[in-house]
Enzyme design. Structure first.
Site, PDB file in Angstrom:
ATOM      1  CB  CYS A 158      10.614 -37.237  26.849  1.00 25.88           C
ATOM      2  SG  CYS A 158       8.984 -38.007  26.662  1.00 25.88           S
ATOM      3  CG  HIS A 195      10.075 -33.853  23.155  1.00 25.08           C
ATOM      4  ND1 HIS A 195      11.110 -34.725  22.917  1.00 25.08           N
ATOM      5  CD2 HIS A 195       9.046 -34.603  23.625  1.00 25.08           C
ATOM      6  CE1 HIS A 195      10.731 -35.962  23.223  1.00 25.08           C
ATOM      7  NE2 HIS A 195       9.488 -35.907  23.661  1.00 25.08           N
ATOM      8  CD  GLU A 203      13.736 -32.359  21.659  1.00 24.45           C
ATOM      9  OE1 GLU A 203      13.335 -33.515  21.464  1.00 24.45           O
ATOM     10  OE2 GLU A 203      13.705 -31.804  22.782  1.00 24.45           O
TER      11      GLU A 203
END
Length: 547
Positions: free
Chosen positions: A380, A519, A521
């Site tokens: 990001c 994102h 993760e």
């Protein structure tokens, strides 16, 4: 119809209700049941989206675009069940819904009160999707006795009362403090916590007791007697070296057996815990170690990067190495040379964030990684600062910067390589946003597709050229700079399906330098590491052989 498990907490906060619930969900899955986990937060914010990471830790984002509590990340990581918008609710959202109904006249002129209108709204939320799974695990945020939590406790009391007998149970998580001078685990705080719970009409069926040592038989009997639970339903939850030891440890302590017994399920299906034994073996018996720098804005609070830290661990599992993440404040790099901090590390990760503070330090970290050929993953804001660095130092755009950092009252300081995204397509419809719009829930949120360039690092990691990932951002790399940046060596290797929005960039002729606008993760799991993190840690392993 689902059986409900309500998870409450007492004595002190931050005992790990979310982790205990996630581990219990994993154990029920191991016995062949389907589960869904939910979080009910008593705070008055509508959602955590506008809360500072220093206040509440990270914001977890679902595929359908909800900004939620970080505990939903635990739920997904342990069960693999993708969270939805309907799995997270706050008092702010509940009251907002009630007031909207009152304004529309839905209550037909009645006086609006906490009971029944607020509690009914909470119960309506609990019923969503109740026919989809075998067990619904619902965590109540905060601690029993908190004034803002009272409507939620009353709602779950009513909910259990309205269900058939045996359809709901209550699991209460408490702390047994250890007094060194007397050498004792003290049960009195737990007794008082259960007394508080019983005073509002809820009697726990199971006690999960956090403790530094095993609960002696005498204390276990005392808890059972004074808290009115079976001795075998007093479950010890000891401190663990890894959160991924929790399912096995809680199973050994008898948690899942106590839950099924409380529901009267007998004989209980035997659990298959092989998945968790494999994960724990990979975590506890690695073949090596790599050191990764997380250069971020919120390094004073580890929970701000909770999913990120876990995804790095998962990348380590995929490569059979231990990942030691070192949190470095990006503001330091604005005053000092980053080289002494970053030399000798095997990878650099620059995570997301908002605002200008610390961003020049992130740019210097990206420059170090690019010039020194150190594996780099930008997420990001980390992608955006890598683009700004390349624009300034490779493409000759000396004043490159982000529109996010130029205030309307001041003259523009930057050439906006990063601009405020005012329009995009969501579910086939055009969404429009202005910089002056309200902040909550107005970003590009949730899952969007991207198309990857064949042969790129990203495509090799994913093993495909079509992906879907979760987003949370207002600003975007300007596609108009693509030609200049690619000529200078920064390749746009992932784009939105219409080719308008850059999703992934890579540095040409670099061992592993990838920036992503989304994102990754948020979708990583210990038994299914995210491809990008597996590939990034793999590159870090190769780097460790060169250092």
């Amino acid at each position: 119809m689902a059986r409900y498990i309500f998870i409450t907490g007492g004595v002190v906060s931050s005992l790990g209700k979310g982790l205990a619930g996630a581990a219990l969900g994993a154990l029920l899955q191991a016995r062949g049941y389907t589960v869904r986990l939910r979080k009910l937060d008593p705070y008055l914010n509508v959602d955590p989206g506008t809360m500072s990471p220093f206040e509440h830790g990270e914001v977890f984002v679902t595929d359908d675009g909800a900004e939620t509590d970080l505990d939903l990340g635990h739920y997904e990581r342990f069960t693999g069940v993708a969270a939805r918008r309907t799995d997270s609710i706050s008092a702010g959202r509940i009251y907002s819904n009630v007031l909207e109904k009152e304004r529309r006249g839905d209550y037909l002129g009645k006086t609006i009160q906490v009971i029944p209108h607020v509690t009914n709204e909470i119960k309506d939320f609990l019923r969503i999707g109740e026919d989809e799974v075998d067990f619904m695990l619902c965590e109540i945020g905060g601690t029993v006795g908190d004034i803002e939590g009272l409507p939620f406790f009353e709602a779950i009391r009513q909910f259990a009362q309205e269900r058939p007998r045996g359809a709901c149970i209550f699991m209460h998580l408490t702390l047994l403090p250890f007094i060194k001078t007397s050498g004792e685990l003290k049960t009195k705080p737990t007794q008082h916590s259960v007394k508080e719970l019983r005073s509002i009409g809820i009697a726990p069926d199971i006690l999960v007791c956090r403790a530094e040592m095993a609960i002696p038989p005498k204390e276990r009997e005392k808890l059972a007697l004074f808290c009115n639970v079976r001795a075998e339903s007093v479950i010890e939850a000891l401190d663990l070296p890894s959160i991924y030891a929790a399912p096995l440890a809680l199973h050994d302590a008898g948690l899942d057996g106590a839950v099924l017994d409380a529901f009267g399920i007998s004989p209980a299906p035997r659990p298959d815990l092989s998945r968790w034994r494999s994960v724990l073996e990979a975590v506890e018996k690695p073949d090596g170690e790599v050191r990764i720098a997380i250069v971020g804005k919120y390094t004073q609070l580890g929970d701000a990067y909770k999913s990120l830290a876990e995804a790095l661990t998962h990348g380590g599992v995929a490569n059979r190495v231990r990942v030691r993440a070192e949190l470095l404040d990006s503001e330091v790099f604005e005053r000092e040379d980053p080289a002494p901090y970053l030399e000798g590390l095997h990878g650099i990760l620059v995570p997301g964030g908002f605002g200008e503070r610390g961003t020049e330090g992130m740019i210097r970290a990206a420059q170090f990684a690019r010039e020194r050929k150190v594996p780099y993953l930008g997420i990001c804001l980390g992608l955006q600062m890598a683009v700004v660095e390349a624009a300034r130092n490779l493409a000759g755009v000396n004043s490159a910067g982000s529109q996010e950092f130029d205030h309307e009252a001041a003259a523009a300081r930057f050439e906006h390589v990063i601009y405020h995204m005012s329009e995009w397509v969501e579910n086939g419809e055009t969404v429009r946003r202005k910089a002056t719009d309200a902040k909550g829930g107005t970003m590009r949120l949730g899952a969007y597709d991207a198309v990857l360039t064949e042969g790129s690092h990203a495509a090799q990691a994913y093993g495909t050229t079509r992906i879907s990932e979760r987003h949370r951002h207002r600003y975007e790399v300007d596609i108009a700079y693509r030609e200049r940046l690619e000529a200078a060596g920064l390749v746009f290797s992932g784009l939105s399906p219409d080719g308008a929005l850059p999703e992934i960039v890579e540095v040409r002729d670099h061992p592993w330098f990838v920036g992503v606008q989304f994102h990754p993760e948020l979708k990583s799991k210990p038994f299914e590491p995210h491809p990008l993190f597996a590939s990034f840690i793999g590159a870090a392993v190769e780097q460790s052989r060169l250092v």
